[in-house]
Design a protein around this motif. Structure first.
Motif, PDB file in Angstrom:
ATOM      1  N   TRP A   1       6.752   4.496 -12.669  1.00 34.60           N
ATOM      2  CA  TRP A   1       7.021   3.714 -11.462  1.00 34.60           C
ATOM      3  C   TRP A   1       8.338   2.959 -11.606  1.00 34.60           C
ATOM      4  CZ3 TRP A   1       5.841   3.226  -6.554  1.00 34.60           C
ATOM      5  CH2 TRP A   1       6.132   2.037  -5.892  1.00 34.60           C
ATOM      6  N   GLU A   2       8.607   2.455 -12.803  1.00 35.21           N
ATOM      7  CA  GLU A   2       9.827   1.705 -13.043  1.00 35.21           C
ATOM      8  C   GLU A   2      11.071   2.575 -12.873  1.00 35.21           C
ATOM      9  OE1 GLU A   2       6.452  -0.442 -14.595  1.00 35.21           O
ATOM     10  OE2 GLU A   2       7.117   1.636 -14.940  1.00 35.21           O
ATOM     11  N   ASP A   3      10.953   3.882 -13.073  1.00 37.40           N
ATOM     12  CA  ASP A   3      12.086   4.786 -12.848  1.00 37.40           C
ATOM     13  C   ASP A   3      12.419   4.879 -11.364  1.00 37.40           C
ATOM     14  OD1 ASP A   3      12.561   5.647 -15.596  1.00 37.40           O
ATOM     15  OD2 ASP A   3      10.621   6.642 -15.439  1.00 37.40           O
ATOM     16  N   PHE A   4      11.403   4.812 -10.526  1.00 37.12           N
ATOM     17  CA  PHE A   4      11.658   4.778  -9.082  1.00 37.12           C
ATOM     18  C   PHE A   4      12.242   3.424  -8.680  1.00 37.12           C
ATOM     19  CE2 PHE A   4       8.691   8.292  -9.428  1.00 37.12           C
ATOM     20  CZ  PHE A   4       9.201   9.205  -8.507  1.00 37.12           C
ATOM     21  N   GLU A   5      11.731   2.359  -9.281  1.00 37.18           N
ATOM     22  CA  GLU A   5      12.296   1.044  -9.000  1.00 37.18           C
ATOM     23  C   GLU A   5      13.768   0.981  -9.398  1.00 37.18           C
ATOM     24  OE1 GLU A   5       8.781  -2.250  -9.274  1.00 37.18           O
ATOM     25  OE2 GLU A   5       9.468  -1.418 -11.188  1.00 37.18           O
ATOM     26  N   GLY A   6      14.123   1.656 -10.502  1.00 38.71           N
ATOM     27  CA  GLY A   6      15.505   1.684 -10.955  1.00 38.71           C
ATOM     28  C   GLY A   6      16.348   2.725 -10.266  1.00 38.71           C
ATOM     29  N   GLY A   7      15.711   3.560  -9.444  1.00 38.89           N
ATOM     30  CA  GLY A   7      16.443   4.563  -8.670  1.00 38.89           C
ATOM     31  C   GLY A   7      16.649   4.053  -7.261  1.00 38.89           C
ATOM     32  N   HIS A   8      15.873   4.594  -6.325  1.00 39.92           N
ATOM     33  CA  HIS A   8      15.925   4.114  -4.942  1.00 39.92           C
ATOM     34  C   HIS A   8      14.492   3.990  -4.440  1.00 39.92           C
ATOM     35  CE1 HIS A   8      19.944   5.909  -5.481  1.00 39.92           C
ATOM     36  NE2 HIS A   8      20.327   4.933  -4.685  1.00 39.92           N
ATOM     37  N   LEU A   9      14.006   2.766  -4.358  1.00 36.84           N
ATOM     38  CA  LEU A   9      12.677   2.479  -3.837  1.00 36.84           C
ATOM     39  C   LEU A   9      12.892   1.567  -2.638  1.00 36.84           C
ATOM     40  CD1 LEU A   9       9.663   2.992  -4.328  1.00 36.84           C
ATOM     41  CD2 LEU A   9       9.629   0.942  -5.760  1.00 36.84           C
ATOM     42  N   LEU A  10      12.906   2.177  -1.443  1.00 34.81           N
ATOM     43  CA  LEU A  10      13.387   1.500  -0.246  1.00 34.81           C
ATOM     44  C   LEU A  10      12.350   1.552   0.874  1.00 34.81           C
ATOM     45  CD1 LEU A  10      16.942   3.127  -0.233  1.00 34.81           C
ATOM     46  CD2 LEU A  10      16.367   0.844  -1.076  1.00 34.81           C
ATOM     47  N   THR A  11      12.339   0.490   1.676  1.00 31.43           N
ATOM     48  CA  THR A  11      11.485   0.444   2.857  1.00 31.43           C
ATOM     49  C   THR A  11      12.283  -0.097   4.032  1.00 31.43           C
ATOM     50  OG1 THR A  11      10.695  -1.785   2.314  1.00 31.43           O
ATOM     51  CG2 THR A  11       9.385   0.080   1.511  1.00 31.43           C
ATOM     52  N   GLY A  12      11.800   0.211   5.230  1.00 32.18           N
ATOM     53  CA  GLY A  12      12.385  -0.347   6.446  1.00 32.18           C
ATOM     54  C   GLY A  12      13.877  -0.106   6.554  1.00 32.18           C
ATOM     55  N   ASN A  13      14.590  -1.080   7.085  1.00 31.51           N
ATOM     56  CA  ASN A  13      16.019  -0.927   7.350  1.00 31.51           C
ATOM     57  C   ASN A  13      16.863  -0.777   6.102  1.00 31.51           C
ATOM     58  OD1 ASN A  13      15.901  -0.922  10.167  1.00 31.51           O
ATOM     59  ND2 ASN A  13      15.854  -3.163  10.266  1.00 31.51           N
ATOM     60  N   HIS A  14      16.296  -1.097   4.923  1.00 29.12           N
ATOM     61  CA  HIS A  14      17.044  -0.886   3.686  1.00 29.12           C
ATOM     62  C   HIS A  14      17.367   0.599   3.495  1.00 29.12           C
ATOM     63  CE1 HIS A  14      16.636  -5.016   2.416  1.00 29.12           C
ATOM     64  NE2 HIS A  14      15.320  -4.969   2.600  1.00 29.12           N
ATOM     65  N   ILE A  15      16.513   1.469   4.018  1.00 28.36           N
ATOM     66  CA  ILE A  15      16.761   2.912   3.939  1.00 28.36           C
ATOM     67  C   ILE A  15      18.019   3.255   4.724  1.00 28.36           C
ATOM     68  CG2 ILE A  15      15.847   5.203   4.504  1.00 28.36           C
ATOM     69  CD1 ILE A  15      13.022   3.979   4.238  1.00 28.36           C
ATOM     70  N   ILE A  16      18.124   2.761   5.926  1.00 30.48           N
ATOM     71  CA  ILE A  16      19.288   3.045   6.771  1.00 30.48           C
ATOM     72  C   ILE A  16      20.542   2.405   6.190  1.00 30.48           C
ATOM     73  CG2 ILE A  16      20.300   2.667   9.049  1.00 30.48           C
ATOM     74  CD1 ILE A  16      17.538   2.981  10.241  1.00 30.48           C
ATOM     75  N   GLU A  17      20.413   1.172   5.686  1.00 30.59           N
ATOM     76  CA  GLU A  17      21.574   0.486   5.120  1.00 30.59           C
ATOM     77  C   GLU A  17      22.148   1.252   3.940  1.00 30.59           C
ATOM     78  OE1 GLU A  17      20.084  -3.346   4.161  1.00 30.59           O
ATOM     79  OE2 GLU A  17      19.802  -3.958   6.263  1.00 30.59           O
ATOM     80  N   GLU A  18      21.284   1.837   3.110  1.00 29.24           N
ATOM     81  CA  GLU A  18      21.744   2.568   1.933  1.00 29.24           C
ATOM     82  C   GLU A  18      22.418   3.886   2.293  1.00 29.24           C
ATOM     83  OE1 GLU A  18      22.387   3.549  -2.102  1.00 29.24           O
ATOM     84  OE2 GLU A  18      21.796   1.638  -1.194  1.00 29.24           O
ATOM     85  N   TYR A  19      21.913   4.577   3.316  1.00 30.08           N
ATOM     86  CA  TYR A  19      22.326   5.957   3.545  1.00 30.08           C
ATOM     87  C   TYR A  19      23.053   6.225   4.861  1.00 30.08           C
ATOM     88  CZ  TYR A  19      19.467   7.165  -0.489  1.00 30.08           C
ATOM     89  OH  TYR A  19      18.953   7.255  -1.756  1.00 30.08           O
ATOM     90  N   ARG A  20      23.228   5.225   5.698  1.00 26.75           N
ATOM     91  CA  ARG A  20      23.826   5.475   7.005  1.00 26.75           C
ATOM     92  C   ARG A  20      25.142   6.254   6.898  1.00 26.75           C
ATOM     93  NH1 ARG A  20      23.425   3.098  11.961  1.00 26.75           N
ATOM     94  NH2 ARG A  20      22.248   1.305  11.162  1.00 26.75           N
TER      95      ARG A  20
END
Length: 492
Positions: free
Chosen positions: A24-43
């Motif tokens: 789980w910590e590998d996902f936390e250290g990768g990209h574990l995103l919800t809501g508008n944080h997803i759009i902010e990261e990848y827009r």
């Protein structure tokens, strides 16, 4: 009418031959995103989410609802603990999102967990159960997907990237979003036929810009122009997962014409199986390397196929480090995961030298530690960004605390405390290193580094080093794959 369209994804490429699990910590250290944080990261990223956002955010009749996205660096099987948390989070956030008219899903396609060999099929089926059978679901996949019946049955359509290195991810996101919009507006009724083949295309032959893949993809392009065809995908396959679905597959999506989709998918399957021999590759080992390097133009890119971090390998193989240190072909650069040595250098000052044992900490399969005397040039935080179209489409990278050292054999070694995929020249440029100043550059990959490194290198050699991502997959111990499957068995 306004369409409520959600975005969810769990993205992992799982190498089942690696002893360590992905936590789980590998996902936390990768990209574990919800809501508008997803759009902010990848827009603005060259990533499929960027393409989805570009299309759907402009539509007046669409409310885009980013829900949950989890991604970790390729590695071993996802642990039972991590897969459980991923599934619970996915369910919780999807339920909280409320009513959806359509859904974009973003699997990699080669995720394996300790409890679910087909983890992508598992979470996609969960999504289908939660939203119901009548909600259109369209997804993108990496062509290194090992396509399962469960994955295909859970969605209306899947579209794979068409390039390797993957520089068309954003366009694939656009295509998938437009297909979903067409369904919601009653313009299309997609039907999908997905077929497995009897071939596992060898990893070093999966470059889509050269033969033999070039002819296969040209045939797919021709098929895509046929009436009522909505999408055609070549699924190259991920050879480092011991699962039944491992191998190459074909997907054809048509507009309400299943017989045509089956016929066209069969045509591509037949082409691949008829020409299977040319997809097996010719391996270049360490013994042949000195002669080939001496003849190659410089700067030269050496691809460490047996320690392909993008395929889940440990990132601390030393065979090519030993080559750089022992053979005098000019100044070399290499990145190695070695948190132990990073810690040692963190205790001295720039300009100080240490005698250390680099790499080879995971196991002997990836080589022995190499003794070097090296001067610390810089300690850096290891964070950098990439905004150009590069394999993977990611923007933010983090190597952790990183030591940049110069050995007494005139090589620069970047020692990281986190495994890092070699997808961006910013890995060097952001820390004051000029890639053009090196005669030899080692990248732990096969095709993915090309989009970045071939902008500065004049030639390349793919080296079949030992390791869990060796190009010689017949040397790996498979117990679950389907049979017959070339190159393990001959096919007619």
């Amino acid at each position: 009418m306004t369409f409520q369209i959600g975005i969810v994804g769990i993205y992992h490429e799982s190498n089942t031959f690696l002893g360590n699990s992905t936590e789980w910590e590998d996902f936390e250290g990768g990209h574990l995103l919800t809501g508008n944080h997803i759009i902010e990261e990848y827009r603005n990223a060259y990533h499929e989410i960027g393409g989805v956002v570009e299309v759907l955010s402009k539509e007046a009749d669409v409310d885009l609802i980013p829900i949950f996205y989890a991604e970790a660096t390729p590695g071993g099987k996802i642990s039972t603990r991590a897969s459980g948390k991923l599934l619970r989070n996915l369910e919780d956030y999807l339920v909280k999102a409320g009513h959806l008219d359509g859904l974009m899903v973003l699997p990699h396609g080669a995720a394996v967990s300790e409890d679910y060999p087909d983890f992508d099929g598992k979470w996609l089926r969960l999504v289908r159960e939660l939203v119901g059978e009548n909600v259109p679901i369209v997804g993108t996949i990496d062509p290194h997907c090992n396509l399962s019946d469960e994955m295909a049955a859970a969605v209306n359509a899947l579209i794979a990237y068409k390039t390797n290195p993957h520089i068309d991810q954003r366009q694939t996101g656009r295509d998938a979003a437009l297909l979903l919009l067409g369904m919601l507006r009653g313009e299309h009724r997609p039907v999908m036929v997905a077929v497995q083949t009897q071939v596992a295309i060898s990893i070093e032959m999966q470059h889509t810009g050269s033969e033999p893949c070039l002819s296969l993809y040209r045939l797919a392009e021709e098929i895509a122009t046929q009436p009522r065809v909505l999408a055609v995908s070549i699924v190259l396959g991920f050879p480092y997962a011991d699962v039944y679905e491992m191998g190459s597959s074909i997907i054809v999506v048509t507009d309400d014409d299943t017989p045509q989709a089956a016929r066209l998918a069969g045509r591509l399957k037949s082409y691949l199986e008829t020409h299977h021999g040319v997809f097996s590759g010719k391996k270049i080992g360490l013994r042949e390397l000195p002669v080939l390097v001496s003849k190659a133009d410089k700067p030269l890119l050496l691809l460490d196929m047996g320690d392909n971090v993008g395929g889940g390998s440990p990132g601390d193989s030393t065979f090519l480090l030993d080559f750089l240190e022992e053979c005098d072909f000019g100044k070399g650069f290499m990145c190695i995961y070695d948190p132990e040595v990073v810690d040692l250098f963190s205790q001295v000052c720039a300009g100080d030298s240490l005698s250390v044992q680099i790499g080879g900490k995971t196991d002997r399969l990836h080589g022995n530690p190499v003794s070097v005397t090296a001067e610390l040039r810089a300690m850096v935080d290891g964070k950098f960004s990439e905004f150009a179209p590069r394999h993977g489409g990611q923007v933010s990278f983090d190597m952790g605390l990183t030591a940049i050292v110069h050995t007494n054999k005139n090589n620069t070694i970047m020692l990281t405390s986190r495994r890092i995929v070699p997808f961006s020249l910013q890995q060097l440029l952001s820390f004051g290193l000029d890639p053009c100043s090196y005669q030899l550059i080692v990248a732990k990959g096969v095709h993915a580094p090309l989009a970045a490194y071939m902008t500065v290198c004049k030639d390349l050699i793919r080296v079949n080093t030992p390791g869990i991502t060796t190009a010689d997959v017949a040397s790996l111990c498979f117990t679950k794959r389907r049979k017959p499957l070339f190159p393990f068995e001959q096919i007619s």
